[in-house]
Scaffold this motif. Structure first.
Motif, short mmCIF file in Angstrom:
data_model
loop_
_atom_site.label_atom_id
_atom_site.label_comp_id
_atom_site.label_asym_id
_atom_site.label_seq_id
_atom_site.Cartn_x
_atom_site.Cartn_y
_atom_site.Cartn_z
N VAL A 167 -14.81 -3.03 7.49
CA VAL A 167 -14.03 -1.85 6.38
C VAL A 167 -13.21 -1.07 7.10
N LYS A 168 -13.54 -0.49 8.00
CA LYS A 168 -12.59 0.23 8.89
C LYS A 168 -11.12 -1.18 9.85
N ILE A 169 -11.33 -2.18 10.07
CA ILE A 169 -10.31 -2.90 10.49
C ILE A 169 -9.51 -2.91 9.64
N ARG A 170 -10.06 -3.75 8.15
CA ARG A 170 -8.87 -4.25 7.28
C ARG A 170 -8.51 -3.69 6.35
N ILE A 171 -9.15 -2.50 6.47
CA ILE A 171 -8.41 -0.69 5.43
C ILE A 171 -6.81 -0.94 5.89
N PRO A 172 -7.03 -0.03 6.80
CA PRO A 172 -5.48 0.36 7.62
C PRO A 172 -4.42 -1.43 8.35
N ALA A 179 -6.81 2.63 -8.50
CA ALA A 179 -8.51 2.70 -8.92
C ALA A 179 -8.84 2.35 -7.14
N TYR A 180 -9.23 1.52 -6.40
CA TYR A 180 -9.19 1.60 -5.86
C TYR A 180 -8.67 2.12 -4.26
N LEU A 181 -7.40 2.74 -4.15
CA LEU A 181 -7.34 3.51 -2.85
C LEU A 181 -7.98 4.97 -3.08
N ASP A 182 -7.80 5.66 -4.32
CA ASP A 182 -9.04 6.44 -4.22
C ASP A 182 -10.19 6.58 -4.89
N THR A 183 -11.04 5.59 -4.31
CA THR A 183 -12.47 5.03 -3.67
C THR A 183 -12.34 5.04 -2.71
N TYR A 184 -11.76 4.77 -2.01
CA TYR A 184 -11.42 4.43 -0.21
C TYR A 184 -10.86 5.60 -0.02
N ASP A 185 -10.01 6.44 -0.10
CA ASP A 185 -9.39 7.65 -0.13
C ASP A 185 -11.15 8.50 0.34
N ASN A 186 -11.82 8.58 -0.56
CA ASN A 186 -13.53 8.91 0.20
C ASN A 186 -13.92 8.79 1.04
N TYR A 187 -13.68 7.12 0.89
CA TYR A 187 -14.71 6.77 2.26
C TYR A 187 -14.03 6.63 3.35
N LEU A 188 -12.62 6.82 3.77
CA LEU A 188 -12.41 6.86 4.65
C LEU A 188 -11.29 7.86 4.88
N GLY A 243 -7.99 10.62 5.04
CA GLY A 243 -7.93 10.64 6.62
C GLY A 243 -6.44 9.77 6.30
N THR A 244 -6.84 8.08 5.77
CA THR A 244 -6.43 6.51 6.17
C THR A 244 -5.27 6.62 6.09
N LEU A 245 -4.86 7.11 4.21
CA LEU A 245 -3.66 7.00 3.36
C LEU A 245 -2.70 7.87 4.47
N ALA A 246 -2.63 8.88 5.26
CA ALA A 246 -1.93 9.12 5.58
C ALA A 246 -1.10 8.39 6.49
N ALA A 247 -0.77 6.96 6.96
CA ALA A 247 -0.55 6.01 7.55
C ALA A 247 0.94 5.70 6.85
N VAL A 285 2.25 4.68 -0.36
CA VAL A 285 0.87 4.37 -0.88
C VAL A 285 0.46 5.47 -1.73
N LYS A 286 0.37 6.70 -0.69
CA LYS A 286 0.22 7.64 -0.71
C LYS A 286 0.41 8.46 -2.35
N CYS A 287 2.11 8.11 -2.62
CA CYS A 287 3.04 8.57 -3.49
C CYS A 287 1.98 8.23 -4.57
N LEU A 288 2.25 6.24 -4.78
CA LEU A 288 1.73 5.86 -5.64
C LEU A 288 0.40 6.20 -6.15
N LEU A 289 -0.57 5.82 -5.62
CA LEU A 289 -1.82 6.59 -6.05
C LEU A 289 -1.80 8.15 -6.65
N GLU A 290 -0.81 9.02 -5.87
CA GLU A 290 -0.26 10.46 -7.25
C GLU A 290 -0.24 10.26 -8.23
N HIS A 291 1.16 9.33 -8.14
CA HIS A 291 2.07 8.99 -9.62
C HIS A 291 1.57 8.48 -10.12
#
Ligand SMILES: N[C@@H](CCC(=O)N[C@@H](CS)C(=O)NCC(=O)O)C(=O)O
Length: 211
Positions: free
Chosen positions: A124-129, A159-168, A170-174, A178-184
């Motif tokens: 998961v840690k490899i695939r998500i980034p 919806a998935y990003l919201d979940t993975y943001d909790n699992y990993l 800080g990953t969205l910082a890169a 994508v982060k902006c899309l999630l916030e919208h």
């Protein structure tokens, strides 16, 4: 017409469907099944023996992507360009690919199988980034995935990003787009309300103790 959603009392594959239904502002009821106490007896009620299932017009619709795509196309929240729509769905399936490793990691955690949990979680840690890197390049200047307007794919992915943001964390910082899309998507009033009101993590999928 009212839809009916059946899924476990988990976020997992249920959350994208819940978010799409809310983004569309359609009427629906929801049944949250307990995987550990109810599922064994309820499973035969479902034609393909799995959930999520959306009941529409008396018919059971299975498969998360099929359900969300149907809703998006039916309620005009979909790209009309077939090639763009197909490339949007590549992203959807890439999230599902990762979600299989996540599920294996959760089952391993439940069995207290540290080695299997680590093997799965490392994937998961490899695939998500990797996924986020590709996704970042597909976001248009309007802020949506290969579209000038929001589609069901944006809602699904958020919806998935919201979940993975909790699992990993800080990953969205890169991936700032994508982060902006999630916030919208999270700012859509019906989704904002759901995030405030939804049940807390079920123990099986809670983020604590994964890393
Ligand atoms: N490809 C299907 C997978 C459905 C699926 O495997 N759902 C799991 C929960 S996420 C399930 O129902 N498991 C119970 C079982 O297999 O008995 C989808 O995306 O809807």
């Amino acid at each position: 017409m009212t839809y009916h959603l059946a899924y476990f009392d988990l976020r997992a594959r249920g959350e994208p469907v819940r978010w799409v239904l809310r983004a569309l502002d359609v009427s629906f009821t929801e049944e949250r099944l307990d995987f550990f106490t109810e599922w064994k007896t309820r499973k035969p009620e479902f034609e393909w023996g799995v959930v999520p299932v959306l009941v529409c017009e008396g018919v059971q619709l299975h498969q998360t992507t099929t359900i969300c795509r149907y809703l998006g196309e039916k309620h005009q929240l979909a790209s009309k360009d077939l090639l763009q729509a197909a490339r949007q769905q590549e992203v959807v399936e890439a999230f599902h690919d990762v979600s299989v490793y996540v599920a294996f990691a959760f089952f391993a955690r439940m069995r207290q199988d540290e080695m299997q949990k680590t093997v799965m979680w490392d994937k998961v840690k490899i695939r998500i980034p990797e996924l986020l890197k590709n996704l970042e390049t597909r976001i248009t200047k309007q802020g949506w995935i290969l579209s000038s307007e929001m589609t069901w794919v944006d809602v699904f992915v958020a919806a998935y990003l919201d979940t993975y943001d909790n699992y990993l964390p800080g990953t969205l910082a890169a991936a700032p787009k994508v982060k902006c899309l999630l916030e919208h998507v999270k700012a859509i009033p019906s989704i904002k309300t759901w995030i405030e009101e939804r049940p807390d993590w079920q123990k099986f999928e809670e983020p604590e103790g994964l890393v």
